[in-house]
Design a protein around this motif. Structure first.
Motif, mmCIF file in Angstrom:
data_model
loop_
_atom_site.group_PDB
_atom_site.id
_atom_site.type_symbol
_atom_site.label_atom_id
_atom_site.label_comp_id
_atom_site.label_asym_id
_atom_site.label_seq_id
_atom_site.Cartn_x
_atom_site.Cartn_y
_atom_site.Cartn_z
ATOM 1 N N ASP A 25 -22.176 -15.386 72.029
ATOM 2 C CA ASP A 25 -23.531 -15.007 72.360
ATOM 3 C C ASP A 25 -23.642 -13.500 72.564
ATOM 4 O OD1 ASP A 25 -26.040 -16.241 72.783
ATOM 5 O OD2 ASP A 25 -25.914 -15.567 74.884
ATOM 6 N N ALA A 26 -22.715 -12.945 73.348
ATOM 7 C CA ALA A 26 -22.749 -11.514 73.666
ATOM 8 C C ALA A 26 -22.560 -10.663 72.409
ATOM 9 C CB ALA A 26 -21.669 -11.187 74.700
ATOM 10 N N ALA A 27 -21.687 -11.117 71.521
ATOM 11 C CA ALA A 27 -21.426 -10.334 70.307
ATOM 12 C C ALA A 27 -22.359 -10.737 69.165
ATOM 13 C CB ALA A 27 -19.966 -10.504 69.881
ATOM 14 N N ARG A 28 -23.292 -11.643 69.440
ATOM 15 C CA ARG A 28 -24.282 -12.119 68.463
ATOM 16 C C ARG A 28 -23.657 -12.682 67.193
ATOM 17 N NH1 ARG A 28 -29.320 -8.012 69.094
ATOM 18 N NH2 ARG A 28 -28.846 -7.413 71.219
ATOM 19 N N VAL A 29 -22.712 -13.567 67.376
ATOM 20 C CA VAL A 29 -22.179 -14.299 66.232
ATOM 21 C C VAL A 29 -22.365 -15.793 66.431
ATOM 22 C CG1 VAL A 29 -20.486 -12.668 65.330
ATOM 23 C CG2 VAL A 29 -19.856 -14.127 67.252
ATOM 24 N N ASP A 30 -23.171 -16.171 67.446
ATOM 25 C CA ASP A 30 -23.318 -17.587 67.778
ATOM 26 C C ASP A 30 -23.852 -18.411 66.610
ATOM 27 O OD1 ASP A 30 -25.259 -15.718 68.515
ATOM 28 O OD2 ASP A 30 -26.422 -17.206 69.611
ATOM 29 N N HIS A 31 -24.702 -17.788 65.750
ATOM 30 C CA HIS A 31 -25.238 -18.550 64.614
ATOM 31 C C HIS A 31 -24.221 -18.647 63.471
ATOM 32 C CE1 HIS A 31 -26.142 -14.348 64.179
ATOM 33 N NE2 HIS A 31 -26.305 -14.499 62.884
ATOM 34 N N MET A 32 -23.053 -17.986 63.630
ATOM 35 C CA MET A 32 -22.023 -18.037 62.595
ATOM 36 C C MET A 32 -20.818 -18.850 63.071
ATOM 37 S SD MET A 32 -22.853 -16.412 59.878
ATOM 38 C CE MET A 32 -23.942 -15.173 59.238
ATOM 39 N N ALA A 33 -21.000 -19.589 64.180
ATOM 40 C CA ALA A 33 -19.871 -20.233 64.846
ATOM 41 C C ALA A 33 -18.993 -21.052 63.903
ATOM 42 C CB ALA A 33 -20.376 -21.113 65.980
ATOM 43 N N ASP A 34 -19.619 -21.746 62.945
ATOM 44 C CA ASP A 34 -18.838 -22.645 62.100
ATOM 45 C C ASP A 34 -18.566 -22.074 60.709
ATOM 46 O OD1 ASP A 34 -18.603 -24.690 64.080
ATOM 47 O OD2 ASP A 34 -20.744 -25.059 63.784
ATOM 48 N N THR A 35 -18.804 -20.770 60.564
ATOM 49 C CA THR A 35 -18.501 -20.108 59.292
ATOM 50 C C THR A 35 -17.041 -19.664 59.297
ATOM 51 O OG1 THR A 35 -20.759 -19.296 59.269
ATOM 52 C CG2 THR A 35 -19.230 -18.259 57.732
ATOM 53 N N ILE A 36 -16.428 -19.731 58.124
ATOM 54 C CA ILE A 36 -15.042 -19.297 57.997
ATOM 55 C C ILE A 36 -14.983 -17.772 58.020
ATOM 56 C CG2 ILE A 36 -13.112 -19.271 56.361
ATOM 57 C CD1 ILE A 36 -13.798 -22.161 55.766
ATOM 58 N N VAL A 37 -14.101 -17.246 58.828
ATOM 59 C CA VAL A 37 -14.027 -15.801 59.050
ATOM 60 C C VAL A 37 -13.914 -15.023 57.737
ATOM 61 C CG1 VAL A 37 -12.590 -13.960 60.019
ATOM 62 C CG2 VAL A 37 -13.101 -15.979 61.391
ATOM 63 N N GLY A 38 -13.134 -15.557 56.795
ATOM 64 C CA GLY A 38 -12.943 -14.878 55.516
ATOM 65 C C GLY A 38 -14.231 -14.695 54.721
ATOM 66 N N ARG A 39 -15.265 -15.479 55.043
ATOM 67 C CA ARG A 39 -16.522 -15.377 54.301
ATOM 68 C C ARG A 39 -17.529 -14.463 54.983
ATOM 69 N NH1 ARG A 39 -16.720 -21.276 53.131
ATOM 70 N NH2 ARG A 39 -15.212 -21.534 51.444
ATOM 71 N N LEU A 40 -17.179 -13.912 56.133
ATOM 72 C CA LEU A 40 -18.122 -13.065 56.869
ATOM 73 C C LEU A 40 -18.186 -11.669 56.257
ATOM 74 C CD1 LEU A 40 -17.194 -13.890 60.585
ATOM 75 C CD2 LEU A 40 -19.155 -14.737 59.297
ATOM 76 N N SER A 41 -19.349 -11.024 56.425
ATOM 77 C CA SER A 41 -19.484 -9.635 55.989
ATOM 78 C C SER A 41 -18.726 -8.741 56.974
ATOM 79 C CB SER A 41 -20.954 -9.237 55.977
ATOM 80 O OG SER A 41 -21.442 -9.216 57.309
ATOM 81 N N LYS A 42 -18.546 -7.499 56.556
ATOM 82 C CA LYS A 42 -17.838 -6.523 57.393
ATOM 83 C C LYS A 42 -18.452 -6.420 58.795
ATOM 84 C CE LYS A 42 -15.615 -2.579 58.378
ATOM 85 N NZ LYS A 42 -14.409 -2.715 59.151
#
Lengths: 249, 329
Positions: B117-134
């Protein structure tokens, strides 16, 4: 006493955290499925050939040398990424700033790999089922065969994780592990030509020599001690190598 | 003192990465480590986080020695390395869960949710890290750093590679986290420290060259000025003549093939507090040699220029502007 207990469980929890991640890594990556499939296919085919030739004895004795030899190839493929990948991707930098000792990291990785290895052995229990159906009455050799495979695999994994700590390249780690295992495997073959003094020592160090008894249902403490000390010593050396990486970095 | 570094030195073989760096950070302070790439910022952070020991010197975090009590130090630190190394095959939640286990966070599930929540990635919780943008990887890196609610945050180039919106967000987050924590962050961008940090330590070539508040630094540089001089005359001679005027720190001839006719514009940097008659002195020197003085214009020093003045000790060669700190790697 209570404090000791809580610090012991904290230590175990640290190992568990690393093991959890490694196991996660094993299960979501395709490597282990490919490796296990090839292993089970070849091993199963040879088991079939043995049965088809009309092998009479209801035990795993005939297939075990094949299985053990296949593990020489299988284990390096499981272990090569363990430390090398963390080095090449840089994740080791974060890992080594977590409040865990280097020994906990090495033990966690080892534990995950032995679990993954045990999982790849599970389908071979179908051979046991076949043998039981065909009238095996002596369960002892079946149990000791698996004990032997776990000890053998466990010491292979120790050699593999050590090789993985020596380099950044997974491929190089795999080659080193395979080379070391093969060398330790064939040590026994040379024992006859080295004379009466050297031969017993060299053949004692051979990973293959100690494995033979397990298939016949004979458990010798000497063999168990050999494998356990191989595991402990490779893990100790691996930990030292990982620690020294902090100075070299 | 939350962080104390005394005489830190780090050698990699023959190369000296850090040479006698001494600085400190108080509890609740946001300290910026500012310097060009290769100045020793990352090395400093790697020592403070217990990743590697210094060759000599000592560092303490919350009173614990980083070598003798490495584990105690690491318990109190959240670290985000420059490259933000994550495990690409894990989902964001699984990865943070692992970090929570490794750091033995109590009430781990809540901690994971809070950090996301604090780092604002809560909506990406179930995304695979390798698919995230920089940008999202950077946020996950920040989330893992704060998950154990550490007393000290060590952030290596926390805004590198982010787009302007993400930079603003990240700076706000760091300020918010810095209210009740000690934060040490590194950057090679000067505006970043003036916007985020309470105090700045400037490092160059492994040494601490200045230590001040952002406003103090600007004041120190207040006397410094820059002006552009356009002269018709032989390039090298003109540059050399201007450089000889007392109070001139450096002269750069601009590459202006277009103007032709031997007309070149020179960027002239004055030394701090060198007085206002410098412009006249330069004009007199040029005219005295019989060259045509076409234009003189005073320019405002950017923060990057201030930084360059503080960190470069010798005259800068012609192409110095090409490696201004904002662009260096």
């Amino acid at each position: 006493m209570k404090r000791l207990a809580s610090s012991t469980s904290a230590y175990a929890a640290g190992i568990g955290a690393i093991a959890y991640r490694e196991l996660y890594g094993y299960l979501v990556a395709p490597t282990i499925y490919a490796v296990a499939s090839v292993f089970l296919l070849v091993n199963g085919w040879i088991f079939y050939l043995i049965l088809a030739q009309g092998y009479a004895e209801a035990s795993l004795k005939a297939i075990l040398p094949t299985t053990a030899f296949l593990l020489l190839l299988v284990v390096p493929m499981l272990t090569m990424r363990l430390v090398a990948e963390e080095r090449s991707s840089g994740t080791i930098e974060l890992l080594m700033t977590f409040p865990l000792t280097d020994a906990q990291v090495v033990l966690g990785k080892y534990l995950a790999t032995i679990l993954a290895f045990a999982l790849t052995l599970v389908p071979t229990l179908s051979y046991v089922a076949i043998i039981l159906v065909h009238g095996a009455t002596d369960y002892g050799p079946l149990v000791t065969a698996y004990l032997g495979l776990l000890l053998l695999g466990g010491s292979f994994i120790g050699v593999g994780i050590l090789a993985s700590a020596l380099t950044r390249s997974q491929l190089v780690a795999g080659v080193i592990a395979f080379g070391m295992l093969l060398m330790l495997w064939v040590l026994g073959a040379a024992s006859g030509v080295l004379g009466p003094r050297l031969s017993p020592i060299i053949s004692y160090l051979s990973l293959a020599e100690h494995f033979q008894n397990f298939g016949s249902g004979v458990v010798d403490v000497k063999d168990i001690v050999f494998y356990l000390s191989a595991i402990v010593s490779t893990l100790v050396v691996t930990t030292r190598v990982v620690e020294s990486g902090r100075w070299r970095e | 003192m939350m962080i104390e570094a005394i005489n830190l030195t780090k050698r990699y073989g023959l190369r000296v990465a850090l040479q006698g760096a001494t600085f400190h950070a108080a509890r609740g302070e946001i300290l910026g480590l500012l310097g060009p790439n290769g100045a020793g910022k990352s090395t400093t952070m790697r020592i403070l986080t217990g990743y590697m020991p210094p060759s000599s010197g000592t560092a303490r975090v919350a009173g614990f020695d980083v070598v003798e009590n490495s584990i105690e130090v690491r318990r109190r630190i959240g670290y985000m390395p420059e490259s933000v190394p994550l495990y690409p095959e894990m989902t964001v939640r699984a990865y943070l869960d692992f970090v929570g286990r490794a750091k033995q966070v109590s009430r781990r599930e809540d901690a994971v949710e809070w950090a996301m929540d604090a780092a604002r990635v809560d909506h990406m919780a179930d995304t695979i890290v390798g698919r995230l943008s920089k940008g999202y990887k950077q946020r996950v890196g920040l989330a893992q750093a704060i998950i154990a609610d550490p007393e000290v945050l060590v952030l290596d180039e926390p805004t590198a590679g982010l787009d302007p919106n993400q930079i603003i967000e990240t700076r706000a987050l760091i300020r918010r986290l810095g209210r009740d924590r000690t934060v040490i962050l590194s950057t090679h961008i000067l505006p970043e420290v003036s916007m985020t940090c309470d105090r700045v330590v400037i490092v160059n070539r492994g040494q601490v060259v200045a230590e001040d508040t952002p406003s103090g630094l600007s004041q120190r540089m207040a006397g410094a000025e820059r002006f552009a001089v356009t002269v018709r005359g032989p390039r090298d001679d003109v540059a050399a003549t201007i450089a000889l005027v007392p109070g001139i720190a450096r002269v750069n001839a601009r590459d202006e093939a277009l103007t032709g006719d031997d007309i070149t514009t020179y960027d002239v940097d004055a030394e701090p507090s060198s007085g206002s008659d410098l412009v006249e002195a330069v004009a007199a020197a040029v005219v005295g040699r019989g060259w045509g003085l076409r234009e003189m214009r005073r320019q405002n020093l950017s923060l990057e220029d201030v930084f360059l003045q503080l960190t470069t000790s010798e005259p800068v060669p012609d192409d110095a502007m090409a490696v201004a700190p904002s662009e260096a790697g």
